[in-house]
Design an enzyme around this catalytic site. Structure first.
Site, PDB file in Angstrom:
ATOM      1  N   LYS A 112      12.608  18.107 116.009  1.00 19.81           N
ATOM      2  CA  LYS A 112      13.177  19.042 116.979  1.00 19.81           C
ATOM      3  C   LYS A 112      12.111  19.658 117.877  1.00 19.81           C
ATOM      4  O   LYS A 112      12.341  19.871 119.065  1.00 19.81           O
ATOM      5  CB  LYS A 112      13.937  20.165 116.262  1.00 19.81           C
ATOM      6  CG  LYS A 112      15.271  19.715 115.686  1.00 19.81           C
ATOM      7  CD  LYS A 112      16.120  20.907 115.284  1.00 19.81           C
ATOM      8  CE  LYS A 112      17.365  20.480 114.529  1.00 19.81           C
ATOM      9  NZ  LYS A 112      18.136  21.633 114.033  1.00 19.81           N
ATOM     10  N   LYS A 195      21.380   8.522 113.583  1.00 25.23           N
ATOM     11  CA  LYS A 195      22.505   9.270 113.017  1.00 25.23           C
ATOM     12  C   LYS A 195      23.335   9.892 114.128  1.00 25.23           C
ATOM     13  O   LYS A 195      22.808  10.272 115.177  1.00 25.23           O
ATOM     14  CB  LYS A 195      22.004  10.331 112.026  1.00 25.23           C
ATOM     15  CG  LYS A 195      21.429  11.554 112.670  1.00 25.23           C
ATOM     16  CD  LYS A 195      21.257  12.722 111.681  1.00 25.23           C
ATOM     17  CE  LYS A 195      20.619  13.866 112.468  1.00 25.23           C
ATOM     18  NZ  LYS A 195      20.264  15.034 111.713  1.00 25.23           N
ATOM     19  N   LYS A 198      24.861  16.168 117.042  1.00 25.61           N
ATOM     20  CA  LYS A 198      25.311  17.074 118.099  1.00 25.61           C
ATOM     21  C   LYS A 198      24.445  16.964 119.341  1.00 25.61           C
ATOM     22  O   LYS A 198      24.887  17.203 120.443  1.00 25.61           O
ATOM     23  CB  LYS A 198      25.199  18.533 117.618  1.00 25.61           C
ATOM     24  CG  LYS A 198      26.355  18.983 116.764  1.00 25.61           C
ATOM     25  CD  LYS A 198      26.072  20.349 116.136  1.00 25.61           C
ATOM     26  CE  LYS A 198      26.769  20.437 114.809  1.00 25.61           C
ATOM     27  NZ  LYS A 198      26.409  21.588 113.998  1.00 25.61           N
TER      28      LYS A 198
HETATM   29  P1  TYM Z   1      24.189  20.765 110.497  1.00 24.75           P
HETATM   30  O1  TYM Z   1      24.961  21.845 111.149  1.00 24.75           O
HETATM   31  O2  TYM Z   1      23.255  19.952 111.317  1.00 24.75           O
HETATM   32  O3  TYM Z   1      25.172  19.744 109.802  1.00 24.75           O
HETATM   33  C1  TYM Z   1      26.195  20.159 108.924  1.00 24.75           C
HETATM   34  C2  TYM Z   1      26.399  19.144 107.824  1.00 24.75           C
HETATM   35  O4  TYM Z   1      26.760  17.868 108.362  1.00 24.75           O
HETATM   36  C3  TYM Z   1      25.906  16.871 107.832  1.00 24.75           C
HETATM   37  N1  TYM Z   1      25.691  15.824 108.847  1.00 24.75           N
HETATM   38  C4  TYM Z   1      25.862  14.516 108.643  1.00 24.75           C
HETATM   39  N2  TYM Z   1      26.235  13.821 107.555  1.00 24.75           N
HETATM   40  C5  TYM Z   1      26.336  12.486 107.673  1.00 24.75           C
HETATM   41  N3  TYM Z   1      26.085  11.814 108.833  1.00 24.75           N
HETATM   42  C6  TYM Z   1      25.721  12.472 109.946  1.00 24.75           C
HETATM   43  N4  TYM Z   1      25.486  11.805 111.068  1.00 24.75           N
HETATM   44  C7  TYM Z   1      25.582  13.888 109.879  1.00 24.75           C
HETATM   45  N5  TYM Z   1      25.233  14.836 110.780  1.00 24.75           N
HETATM   46  C8  TYM Z   1      25.301  16.011 110.132  1.00 24.75           C
HETATM   47  C9  TYM Z   1      24.617  17.591 107.496  1.00 24.75           C
HETATM   48  O5  TYM Z   1      23.854  16.885 106.558  1.00 24.75           O
HETATM   49  C10 TYM Z   1      25.133  18.909 106.975  1.00 24.75           C
HETATM   50  O6  TYM Z   1      25.507  18.798 105.622  1.00 24.75           O
HETATM   51  N6  TYM Z   1      20.466  23.013 108.084  1.00 24.75           N
HETATM   52  C11 TYM Z   1      21.887  22.744 108.023  1.00 24.75           C
HETATM   53  C12 TYM Z   1      22.762  23.979 107.937  1.00 24.75           C
HETATM   54  C13 TYM Z   1      22.461  24.870 106.789  1.00 24.75           C
HETATM   55  C14 TYM Z   1      22.737  24.616 105.427  1.00 24.75           C
HETATM   56  C15 TYM Z   1      22.313  25.789 104.719  1.00 24.75           C
HETATM   57  C16 TYM Z   1      23.290  23.550 104.739  1.00 24.75           C
HETATM   58  C17 TYM Z   1      21.902  26.108 106.862  1.00 24.75           C
HETATM   59  N7  TYM Z   1      21.809  26.676 105.610  1.00 24.75           N
HETATM   60  C18 TYM Z   1      22.421  25.865 103.333  1.00 24.75           C
HETATM   61  C19 TYM Z   1      23.394  23.637 103.356  1.00 24.75           C
HETATM   62  C20 TYM Z   1      22.965  24.785 102.659  1.00 24.75           C
HETATM   63  C21 TYM Z   1      22.269  21.993 109.281  1.00 24.75           C
HETATM   64  O7  TYM Z   1      21.605  22.034 110.287  1.00 24.75           O
HETATM   65  O8  TYM Z   1      23.443  21.330 109.217  1.00 24.75           O
END
Ligand code: TYM
Length: 332
Positions: A112, A195, A198
């Protein structure tokens, strides 16, 4: 009941198929057997620039999509991160036991910050995974259901929990990551080795939960495949087709082997048509329900506020334990 914690960033108008398959599908199932805590992580979202009015709207939209996708707000605790002050408070403490080198090794930060230009990336983006560790540890979560891209952050969380425990005495539960093999990584339809994300450069490979069904179908029909004609699962040689087969399989509940038999001798157009049907069939009702919920934002806000009270009870107790262990003077 053992507890689970997970969350998503409110950094787009809609969640996408990767979020849905990688996370929401597991969440929905696990809420039946776990004391489930689901968070909309707005503090994380501001580690990259956000428009204030849009952030507020996207926070509601994210919560509405959790519910529309089957998260039951009566059964689970669904709240907004900035409503519970203990998150940044614990993050500060964990900052002080995280090594600079350790944080520098986080690959998401590297990706990022490279995208933004290393000098303009915020310090918040750098400490992002430490806030994530605080999220999880505040709730004594035993398991964290996520997609593959979060693995390293959960590893860090485990390391920090273990380190704190050995320095200050048993305080935190050391959580396990849960990543399901089939849904660990959903790929971009236009670039099936990357992957689905967003922040993809082009929108045409990303399937949004709240998109018009016709738009979703169109994107699937123009998905990148390969120059062969054979429909079989082969991640290396046939990334696009394998991604489509996986999406179909997970959403329809049919095995890949079964689908390979069904599509034997058929063309890529047939496969895409079938996937479009399965995806729009899945998204349709979720989209409708989400739009209904968003039509009454006051009710949604009330629900989130009640859940935040419950979350704060758990989180504040953990934070008090931490402050005591560290040696902070109790407020008389
Ligand atoms: P975020 O918002 O990017 O994504 C949310 C969830 O979606 C999953 N994900 C995917 N899984 C499979 N294939 C994909 N292409 C794909 N894109 C996204 C992510 O793995 C995630 O589970 N850092 C985290 C948010 C967070 C969090 C936490 C998660 C903050 N605190 C505590 C778990 C526990 C994030 O950016 O997710």
């Amino acid at each position: 009941q053992p507890r689970l914690f997970s969350g998503m960033q409110p950094s787009a108008d809609s969640l996408h198929l990767g979020n849905y398959m990688g996370a929401l599908l597991q969440w929905r199932q696990m809420q039946e057997t776990y004391d489930a805590v689901f968070c909309v992580v707005d503090l994380h979202a501001i580690t990259v620039p956000q428009d204030p009015a849009l952030l507020r709207e996207q926070t509601r939209r994210t919560a509405a999509q959790y519910i529309a996708a089957g998260i039951d707000p009566e059964k689970s605790t669904l709240f907004v991160q900035s409503h519970v002050a203990a998150h940044p408070q614990l993050a500060w403490v964990l900052n002080t036991i995280t090594g600079f080198g350790e944080a520098s090794r986080m690959t998401q930060f590297k990706d990022k910050s490279a995208k933004q230009g290393a000098d303009s990336a915020s310090v918040g983006l750098f400490t992002y995974p430490i806030l994530q560790a605080a999220d999880i540890l505040l709730y004594d979560a035993t398991v964290v259901p996520v997609g593959e891209d979060q693995r390293q952050h959960i590893e860090l969380t485990r390391d920090l929990a273990g380190r704190f425990n050995s320095r200050f005495g048993d305080t935190f539960v050391v959580p396990e990551v849960q990543i399901l093999k089939e849904t660990a990584k959903v790929y971009d339809l236009q670039e099936p080795t990357a992957k689905m994300s967003k922040s993809a450069a082009s929108d045409s490979g990303v399937l949004w939960l709240l998109d018009e069904p016709s738009r979703t179908a169109k994107k699937i029909k123009s998905a990148v495949t390969d120059a062969e004609r054979e429909i079989r699962f082969d991640r290396e040689a046939k990334a696009g087709v394998s991604n489509l087969l996986t999406i179909h399989s997970v959403l329809s509940g049919r095995s890949i082997a079964d689908l390979e038999v069904e599509f034997e001798g058929k063309g890529y157009g047939d496969l895409k048509g079938a996937v479009a049907e399965v995806v729009t069939g899945e998204f349709g009702p979720i989209r409708e329900r989400a739009l209904e919920l968003l039509a009454d934002p006051a009710e949604l806000d009330r629900l989130l506020s009640r859940a935040a009270d419950r979350a704060a009870e758990i989180a504040d107790a953990t934070l008090a334990r931490v402050y005591d262990r560290i040696g902070f003077l109790p407020k008389a």
